[in-house]
Scaffold this motif. Structure first.
Motif, PDB file in Angstrom:
ATOM      1  N   THR B 176      -9.798  74.953 -23.635  1.00  0.00           N
ATOM      2  CA  THR B 176     -10.819  75.965 -23.403  1.00  0.00           C
ATOM      3  C   THR B 176     -10.327  77.340 -23.833  1.00  0.00           C
ATOM      4  O   THR B 176     -11.010  78.319 -23.652  1.00  0.00           O
ATOM      5  CB  THR B 176     -11.152  76.041 -21.907  1.00  0.00           C
ATOM      6  OG1 THR B 176      -9.947  76.311 -21.197  1.00  0.00           O
ATOM      7  CG2 THR B 176     -11.735  74.750 -21.405  1.00  0.00           C
ATOM      8  N   TYR B 178      -9.290  78.453 -26.908  1.00  0.00           N
ATOM      9  CA  TYR B 178      -9.118  78.618 -28.344  1.00  0.00           C
ATOM     10  C   TYR B 178      -9.762  79.886 -28.897  1.00  0.00           C
ATOM     11  O   TYR B 178      -9.686  80.143 -30.076  1.00  0.00           O
ATOM     12  CB  TYR B 178      -9.672  77.393 -29.075  1.00  0.00           C
ATOM     13  CG  TYR B 178      -8.757  76.198 -29.016  1.00  0.00           C
ATOM     14  CD1 TYR B 178      -7.424  76.308 -29.383  1.00  0.00           C
ATOM     15  CD2 TYR B 178      -9.231  74.960 -28.613  1.00  0.00           C
ATOM     16  CE1 TYR B 178      -6.594  75.206 -29.343  1.00  0.00           C
ATOM     17  CE2 TYR B 178      -8.402  73.854 -28.568  1.00  0.00           C
ATOM     18  CZ  TYR B 178      -7.083  73.984 -28.946  1.00  0.00           C
ATOM     19  OH  TYR B 178      -6.255  72.895 -28.914  1.00  0.00           O
ATOM     20  N   GLY B 179     -10.422  80.675 -28.064  1.00  0.00           N
ATOM     21  CA  GLY B 179     -11.081  81.875 -28.575  1.00  0.00           C
ATOM     22  C   GLY B 179     -10.101  82.962 -28.951  1.00  0.00           C
ATOM     23  O   GLY B 179      -8.886  82.784 -28.868  1.00  0.00           O
ATOM     24  N   LYS B 181      -8.546  85.596 -27.666  1.00  0.00           N
ATOM     25  CA  LYS B 181      -8.347  86.119 -26.333  1.00  0.00           C
ATOM     26  C   LYS B 181      -6.882  85.965 -25.955  1.00  0.00           C
ATOM     27  O   LYS B 181      -6.232  85.007 -26.359  1.00  0.00           O
ATOM     28  CB  LYS B 181      -9.234  85.315 -25.360  1.00  0.00           C
ATOM     29  CG  LYS B 181      -9.207  85.817 -23.937  1.00  0.00           C
ATOM     30  CD  LYS B 181     -10.136  84.972 -23.062  1.00  0.00           C
ATOM     31  CE  LYS B 181      -9.896  85.270 -21.607  1.00  0.00           C
ATOM     32  NZ  LYS B 181     -10.675  84.402 -20.730  1.00  0.00           N
ATOM     33  N   THR B 313     -12.562  88.522 -27.492  1.00  0.00           N
ATOM     34  CA  THR B 313     -13.065  89.506 -28.436  1.00  0.00           C
ATOM     35  C   THR B 313     -13.541  88.788 -29.689  1.00  0.00           C
ATOM     36  O   THR B 313     -13.571  87.559 -29.741  1.00  0.00           O
ATOM     37  CB  THR B 313     -11.980  90.557 -28.747  1.00  0.00           C
ATOM     38  OG1 THR B 313     -12.512  91.533 -29.624  1.00  0.00           O
ATOM     39  CG2 THR B 313     -10.771  89.917 -29.381  1.00  0.00           C
ATOM     40  N   HIS B 315     -13.448  88.245 -34.029  1.00  0.00           N
ATOM     41  CA  HIS B 315     -12.447  88.301 -35.097  1.00  0.00           C
ATOM     42  C   HIS B 315     -12.465  89.661 -35.772  1.00  0.00           C
ATOM     43  O   HIS B 315     -13.536  90.202 -36.045  1.00  0.00           O
ATOM     44  CB  HIS B 315     -12.739  87.235 -36.150  1.00  0.00           C
ATOM     45  CG  HIS B 315     -12.504  85.848 -35.649  1.00  0.00           C
ATOM     46  ND1 HIS B 315     -11.257  85.288 -35.585  1.00  0.00           N
ATOM     47  CD2 HIS B 315     -13.353  84.920 -35.166  1.00  0.00           C
ATOM     48  CE1 HIS B 315     -11.343  84.071 -35.092  1.00  0.00           C
ATOM     49  NE2 HIS B 315     -12.607  83.814 -34.823  1.00  0.00           N
ATOM     50  N   ASP B 321      -9.454  84.292 -42.705  1.00  0.00           N
ATOM     51  CA  ASP B 321      -9.188  83.669 -43.989  1.00  0.00           C
ATOM     52  C   ASP B 321     -10.489  83.078 -44.524  1.00  0.00           C
ATOM     53  O   ASP B 321     -11.501  83.015 -43.826  1.00  0.00           O
ATOM     54  CB  ASP B 321      -8.103  82.615 -43.842  1.00  0.00           C
ATOM     55  CG  ASP B 321      -8.475  81.579 -42.827  1.00  0.00           C
ATOM     56  OD1 ASP B 321      -9.385  80.785 -43.093  1.00  0.00           O
ATOM     57  OD2 ASP B 321      -7.852  81.562 -41.729  1.00  0.00           O
ATOM     58  N   LEU B 324     -12.183  80.421 -42.488  1.00  0.00           N
ATOM     59  CA  LEU B 324     -12.805  80.892 -41.259  1.00  0.00           C
ATOM     60  C   LEU B 324     -14.129  81.575 -41.563  1.00  0.00           C
ATOM     61  O   LEU B 324     -15.116  81.385 -40.840  1.00  0.00           O
ATOM     62  CB  LEU B 324     -11.851  81.857 -40.543  1.00  0.00           C
ATOM     63  CG  LEU B 324     -12.304  82.380 -39.181  1.00  0.00           C
ATOM     64  CD1 LEU B 324     -12.648  81.246 -38.247  1.00  0.00           C
ATOM     65  CD2 LEU B 324     -11.197  83.230 -38.564  1.00  0.00           C
ATOM     66  N   ARG B 327     -16.625  78.956 -41.949  1.00  0.00           N
ATOM     67  CA  ARG B 327     -16.984  78.324 -40.679  1.00  0.00           C
ATOM     68  C   ARG B 327     -17.866  79.229 -39.843  1.00  0.00           C
ATOM     69  O   ARG B 327     -18.820  78.783 -39.206  1.00  0.00           O
ATOM     70  CB  ARG B 327     -15.712  77.974 -39.901  1.00  0.00           C
ATOM     71  CG  ARG B 327     -14.903  76.880 -40.563  1.00  0.00           C
ATOM     72  CD  ARG B 327     -14.896  75.621 -39.725  1.00  0.00           C
ATOM     73  NE  ARG B 327     -14.470  75.949 -38.377  1.00  0.00           N
ATOM     74  CZ  ARG B 327     -13.197  76.158 -38.033  1.00  0.00           C
ATOM     75  NH1 ARG B 327     -12.241  76.051 -38.935  1.00  0.00           N
ATOM     76  NH2 ARG B 327     -12.896  76.444 -36.799  1.00  0.00           N
ATOM     77  N   LEU B 328     -17.566  80.529 -39.863  1.00  0.00           N
ATOM     78  CA  LEU B 328     -18.381  81.475 -39.092  1.00  0.00           C
ATOM     79  C   LEU B 328     -19.804  81.524 -39.661  1.00  0.00           C
ATOM     80  O   LEU B 328     -20.781  81.550 -38.916  1.00  0.00           O
ATOM     81  CB  LEU B 328     -17.750  82.873 -39.113  1.00  0.00           C
ATOM     82  CG  LEU B 328     -16.437  83.028 -38.329  1.00  0.00           C
ATOM     83  CD1 LEU B 328     -15.875  84.420 -38.534  1.00  0.00           C
ATOM     84  CD2 LEU B 328     -16.658  82.764 -36.843  1.00  0.00           C
ATOM     85  N   ALA B 331     -21.656  78.493 -38.498  1.00  0.00           N
ATOM     86  CA  ALA B 331     -21.910  78.347 -37.071  1.00  0.00           C
ATOM     87  C   ALA B 331     -22.799  79.437 -36.495  1.00  0.00           C
ATOM     88  O   ALA B 331     -23.326  79.293 -35.399  1.00  0.00           O
ATOM     89  CB  ALA B 331     -20.582  78.329 -36.317  1.00  0.00           C
ATOM     90  N   THR B 332     -22.999  80.515 -37.250  1.00  0.00           N
ATOM     91  CA  THR B 332     -23.653  81.679 -36.655  1.00  0.00           C
ATOM     92  C   THR B 332     -25.123  81.424 -36.335  1.00  0.00           C
ATOM     93  O   THR B 332     -25.776  80.592 -36.970  1.00  0.00           O
ATOM     94  CB  THR B 332     -23.545  82.896 -37.587  1.00  0.00           C
ATOM     95  OG1 THR B 332     -24.013  84.043 -36.876  1.00  0.00           O
ATOM     96  CG2 THR B 332     -24.379  82.720 -38.836  1.00  0.00           C
ATOM     97  N   GLU B 333     -25.618  82.151 -35.346  1.00  0.00           N
ATOM     98  CA  GLU B 333     -27.040  82.076 -35.037  1.00  0.00           C
ATOM     99  C   GLU B 333     -27.775  83.289 -35.594  1.00  0.00           C
ATOM    100  O   GLU B 333     -28.988  83.411 -35.423  1.00  0.00           O
ATOM    101  CB  GLU B 333     -27.234  82.025 -33.518  1.00  0.00           C
ATOM    102  CG  GLU B 333     -26.880  80.661 -32.952  1.00  0.00           C
ATOM    103  CD  GLU B 333     -26.641  80.708 -31.454  1.00  0.00           C
ATOM    104  OE1 GLU B 333     -27.055  81.692 -30.814  1.00  0.00           O
ATOM    105  OE2 GLU B 333     -26.039  79.760 -30.939  1.00  0.00           O
ATOM    106  N   LYS B 343     -22.383  91.071 -35.629  1.00  0.00           N
ATOM    107  CA  LYS B 343     -22.219  90.275 -34.414  1.00  0.00           C
ATOM    108  C   LYS B 343     -20.925  89.479 -34.371  1.00  0.00           C
ATOM    109  O   LYS B 343     -20.379  89.223 -33.312  1.00  0.00           O
ATOM    110  CB  LYS B 343     -23.400  89.298 -34.291  1.00  0.00           C
ATOM    111  CG  LYS B 343     -24.617  89.898 -33.641  1.00  0.00           C
ATOM    112  CD  LYS B 343     -25.434  88.801 -33.012  1.00  0.00           C
ATOM    113  CE  LYS B 343     -26.267  89.272 -31.863  1.00  0.00           C
ATOM    114  NZ  LYS B 343     -27.151  88.199 -31.387  1.00  0.00           N
ATOM    115  N   GLU B 344     -20.480  89.027 -35.536  1.00  0.00           N
ATOM    116  CA  GLU B 344     -19.342  88.105 -35.530  1.00  0.00           C
ATOM    117  C   GLU B 344     -18.008  88.813 -35.710  1.00  0.00           C
ATOM    118  O   GLU B 344     -16.963  88.210 -35.507  1.00  0.00           O
ATOM    119  CB  GLU B 344     -19.504  87.052 -36.638  1.00  0.00           C
ATOM    120  CG  GLU B 344     -20.771  86.212 -36.520  1.00  0.00           C
ATOM    121  CD  GLU B 344     -20.696  85.217 -35.366  1.00  0.00           C
ATOM    122  OE1 GLU B 344     -19.587  85.037 -34.818  1.00  0.00           O
ATOM    123  OE2 GLU B 344     -21.738  84.648 -35.010  1.00  0.00           O
TER     124      GLU B 344
END
Lengths: 694, 694
Positions: B176, B178-179, B181, B313, B315, B321, B324, B327-328, B331-333, B343-344
């Motif tokens: 849990t 992996y953020g 943080k 927080t 990225h 990289d 990433l 992937r962002l 995955a983003t909304e 936002k990201e």
């Protein structure tokens, strides 16, 4: 990883994701190190591939600088002019520029003052210059992400089966080297980490050409890795004709790196791998965008003798954990427990297997199927395996570098004045056999004063984290160098240690150093280094003796002219007196009268007795046959002869010390009609005198 | 892993298998270290769990020794007598026994000889004894696999959701934390590695009781892990009533270990975690099979002030990289690219997002969906993010220990003579904010001479591999201690450094040390230690001055009796002469006659002038009012006064140095009918004289 996920939501990572995020565990710490690690992982795979088919390895390594502009062309991203100059990192506002110029002017002024005070070239001036240069570099060179390289490694090895290529290179934790066997790679990470790194920085895929020995076709793949799924992602797959019958692999990928920061490591790595693999040929080329920065190094093959390749072995019973026992029981094809024990474990004979089964009790029978053991019986088996004494593994499945290769390498690397090598016996830790080989050198080129350690594990050089390594620590702290007449601080000492094992207790997956906490390994490393030191001590003592001898000879030789003159002047005077008997010596008598009055008779000299001149020296002097020059010549001759005698004696002693006993070795006459008399013993031979012939 | 698989067959490992085979990467090197790492991983999880709900942590740790017999009872494997004695490791053949006894006798004889020669207790005797003890230990204690422990850790934290428990504890690389943080754990490995280790050695499962805050039920699980599949394997799952409203987790597992070898590390770890977490209470109990070997330590809570917990927080653009970014985007909304950027990513305002989109060119528009970017546009975006200058992250999402807590901890840990603390500014490396705090202490209990470093990363103590750590290296090599009046070799210096960050560049997954190659971190650590040193220098200089002052006072005091006596004897004589005016001094005149004849008038003394005795000392002496004792008393008084004056001055200086300016602070009279005259300034207060009252 998505930042918006709830903080305590449970996430599952693929191993590829895990290693992508924690690259440093696998030795991919920063761009420079990534370049280094990429090269070494590919080179080690190439060596393993060639050795697996007993082919003398020939490895070609190329690092090609790829400018950002070229990279963008390759990726199909055209160059774009900056629209909004102020966005960029290197943008300098008017104010910042003014500030910078003011600072530069101030620095310059300060420098000038220093020059006026200390003079050009003085230490404080140079220090200030250095500081300014560093500041300028920090200001300009801080920007990352501008240095890219294409790395290509080509070998003449076993190649890869066509259909396995995607999984071998595009899936983390998949590999062919997971058995109980001494291999350079082990983790199934290296090439995949390089691919992950290329994906993270340039996004360009892996390009592979590969052919198995004797194959009519070669495989051509272009692929990358789906990090999230840990799956290969094939862009292109084709088979090409292979008319030349070539075999091997050629891998190419484009990554971010930093050649100038890690150039010395890469070159050192190649030098050292050439040292420990003298039967391999390496060609290395660095192609810079500007030709003058390019670099080309060839490491030629120095021997055609390749050590027998390591073989896979079975698990030693004392090394298995409960989990492994269960897995072996599940996977075995053996029909009975005794056969299982004998077949799956090292050092378990059929008879021992029977005894083990008897000892288990709990209703276990030798002919029951291994799969039918209950959980409790398995626990009992595991416990028994740890309580019973088994023979140690023999270690014949290992492939050490060999003292010959090690010595060859050291000679080439450092050109030492003295060298000693030693191969230790097979030792065991946690059921894994290992062999430690060591070489210790004194003196040589490019060697710093003090202890310089060179570390090899399963025949790969280890360059990083040497402060924590078992080899460095042992060499620095556990050897009493003074006892071997070696000055730990002043002498140039090279300590080369190579460890091979089915399991090297590396710390970290980066294979950078071996921990200091395996007692068996500490003891073996220490013993190997000491064995070298003992050999060296004899040589050093002899060298010291020889140096002293040389010094003495030099000193004697220096005295010869004076000694010859002095002796000659005495002889000359004696000869003169001998010639004119009654003539009074001018030094004698005469002016001594006053003292005679005071001191009395005790100071009066007796008349010299007649000289015994058996060798007729004095007449020779008188005849000018014997001069100071002839005396000097004879003395020189004498000093030389002593030297030769001692050298002979020294050689004989050395021969005896080295255990070379004189062997009776005769040219026997064909008939037995000869009779022999007494033997004449010389230093190097014995002569039998022929006394008769019938 | 199956030994019979073809040597070059491709195999795929699960991450659980990989880490099971390479346990040392995660800090599970040997049984002793495994016990240590198990404890620390569970304790760190417990702390994270309590802090996540802002609960003052209370952690109970128990290590219970489990004898082999008891373990076997638990596992349902009864005890079996040995049938075939010769099979076992500890079996000694008749011949071996004879040999051993002979050796022992010989050793004893040797020892006796040494005692006769050097005497009992001499160094060579003790060395020999030690050698013999080590040999005996090696012979007897080499057998592994006999020491087992049940480790239980209980916390008052957030607990775990019932259905997540199996995956949280029985699956490697799931977690849990992996953020982006600051957390103690990060890899999703710790507790699972402990479970894998228990499975490999005892085969006993994990037992878990857990409840979320306010939950009516608590969860009870018994589970282990299928290493091959990396899947949890649930033996038992139930919910129990939770009448007391307890929340938290209690985890227990049984593993092989080695308490005696790692006891000191475990205790040191707990001490240091108590230092850096003074708001947590820890109770530790080691329960040995024999009560006398048990151990119990409580670390009480020393403050109720808990630093605000770290927050997750986003990225930072410069840290992402290519992979990433992709992937962002996936995955983003966010519906539009500008919103996505804002936002990201951290430090991207709406205005900056607009500018970035404009700068991208290549047909990218701000309102296009992030998912519709082409591969090339993504490459361009990634490149741009690295070229553009963004603000540094603010670091307010981090939770440093705080200078207060650090100081508190250091005071408790080493009771130093002097201490200084410093919290550095927020710094950044690769887009991750970090804060370095340092404390430097001099003197204290249990501190060795030299530099002793104590290292903390995200508020966990690091105990191993300190030779390679950035903190140790910086403290040892990059600080010029002498410049701060600290003697690097002789003084007892404690260097405490705590680093917190959303990414700690650990080397290895064992979280044992921070590499020395992140320049930003090296600089920040150095600066923080230096800042402490500057503070200390002032104190040290003052301490030296105070010490010198004390010494002077001591020396002066020592002289007082002699000085008083000497002065008094002079005064006494003067008083006598004053009394009997004409009386001749017996030392004067008389016996000097002979010299007068030779030396002449210059040596003749003048008659003493009348003494000016304004204070009437001589009459006082004559009246016996002034004696040696009164003189001594007055001198003492004087020395004391100088001392007090200097002390006052010192305090004032110190106050001024510390920037404490005098504040006007009056007790104002209630009416204004007072009038005030001049002010009297003293060192510590100002007195206004009342001049009138109307």
């Amino acid at each position: 990883m998505a930042p918006k996920a709830k903080a305590d939501a449970l996430q599952q990572k693929s191993p590829a994701e895990f290693f992508a995020e924690n690259k440093n565990i696998a030795g991919f710490d920063n761009p420079g190190k990534c370049l280094y690690t990429t090269v070494r992982e590919l080179v080690e795979n190439a060596l393993d591939a060639a050795e697996s088919i007993s082919e003398l390895p020939h490895i070609e390594i190329t690092i090609e600088e790829v400018s950002k502009a070229r990279l963008n062309r390759i990726r199909g991203v055209e160059h774009h002019d900056r629209l909004d100059e102020q966005l960029y990192q290197d943008f300098e506002s008017e104010e910042a520029k003014k500030k910078r110029l003011a600072k530069e002017a101030k620095d310059k002024e300060k420098l000038q003052k220093l020059i006026d005070k200390h003079g050009e070239g003085a230490a404080p001036v140079e220090a200030e210059r250095k500081k300014m240069a560093a500041a300028a570099k920090a200001a300009g060179g801080a920007m990352r992400g501008n240095l890219f390289y294409r790395v290509t490694v080509k070998d003449n090895g076993a190649g890869m089966p066509h259909r396995d290529i995607p999984n071998m290179l595009g899936r983390v934790l998949s590999g062919t080297k997971y058995g109980v066997k001494q291999t350079r790679g082990k983790f199934g990470l290296g090439a995949k980490m390089a691919l992950i790194w290329s994906k993270m920085t340039t996004g360009l895929p892996f390009e592979i050409v590969s052919a198995r020995p004797g194959a009519a076709n070669k495989s051509h793949y272009v692929l990358d890795i789906d990090i999230h799924r840990n799956e290969p992602n094939v862009h292109k797959e084709e088979t090409l004709p292979n008319p030349g019958g070539w075999h091997g692999s050629e891998l190419g990928l484009t990554i971010e790196g930093n050649w100038s920061h890690y150039r010395s490591y890469i070159v050192r790595y190649l030098r050292q791998i050439a040292v420990i693999t003298p039967y391999a040929a390496f060609t290395f080329a660095y192609k810079a965008e500007e030709e003058k920065n390019s670099l080309r190094i060839n490491f030629r093959r120095r021997t055609d003798v390749m050590p027998p390749p390591p073989r896979a072995t079975k698990h030693h019973p004392s090394s298995v954990d409960l989990e492994l026992v269960k897995r072996l029981l599940k996977a075995t094809e053996a029909k009975s427990l005794t056969v299982f024990l004998r077949k799956e474990f090292d050092c378990v004979s059929a008879a021992l297997a029977e005894r083990l089964v008897d000892e288990m009790q709990m209703g276990v029978e030798g002919d029951m199927s291994p799969r039918n053991l209950t959980d409790k019986q398995v626990v009992r088996l595991h416990q028994l395996l740890h309580e019973v004494r088994f023979d140690d593994p023999r270690g014949d499945h290992l492939s050490p570098a060999g003292e010959y290769n090690l010595r060859l390498g050291v000679m080439k690397e450092v050109h030492p004045d003295l060298i000693a090598t030693h191969q230790g016996d097979v030792k065991v830790f946690e059921g894994h056999a290992f062999i430690v080989e060591a070489a210790v050198s004194v003196g040589g080129r490019d060697v710093k004063s003090g202890i310089n350690s060179y570390r090899f594990a399963n025949r790969i050089p280890l360059l990083f984290e040497q402060g924590s390594d078992v080899i460095t620590k042992t060499a620095q702290k556990r050897i009493n160098w003074a006892a071997y007449k070696i000055n730990q601080a002043a002498d140039k000492v090279g300590v080369f240690v190579s460890i091979v094992s089915t399991k090297i207790p590396f710390k970290g997956a980066g294979k950078e150093y071996i921990g200091d906490d395996v007692e068996e390994m500490v003891a073996a490393v220490k013993a190997a280094i000491q064995a070298c030191c003992v050999q060296l001590k004899t040589k050093i003592v002899r060298a010291i003796a020889a140096r002293e001898q040389k010094l003495r000879k030099k000193n004697l030789t220096k005295c010869i002219p004076d000694a010859a003159n002095a002796i000659f002047s005495v002889l000359e005077r004696m000869a003169k007196r001998e010639a004119g008997e009654g003539e009074e010596d001018p030094d004698d008598g005469g002016p001594g009268g006053a003292e005679d009055g005071a001191g009395g008779a005790k100071r009066r000299r007796l008349a010299p007795p007649p000289v015994r001149d058996d060798k007729g020296l004095l007449p020779a002097v008188a005849r000018r046959e014997l001069t100071a020059a002839t005396l000097a010549a004879r003395l020189t001759e004498y000093v030389e002869r002593i030297d030769t005698d001692m050298a002979l004696e020294y050689q004989v002693q050395q021969g005896l010390a080295a255990g070379i006993a004189k062997e009776p070795l005769y040219l026997m006459p064909l008939s037995s009609r000869h009779s022999h008399g007494p033997e004449l013993h010389a230093n190097t031979c014995v002569v039998r005198l022929l006394s008769g012939y019938t």
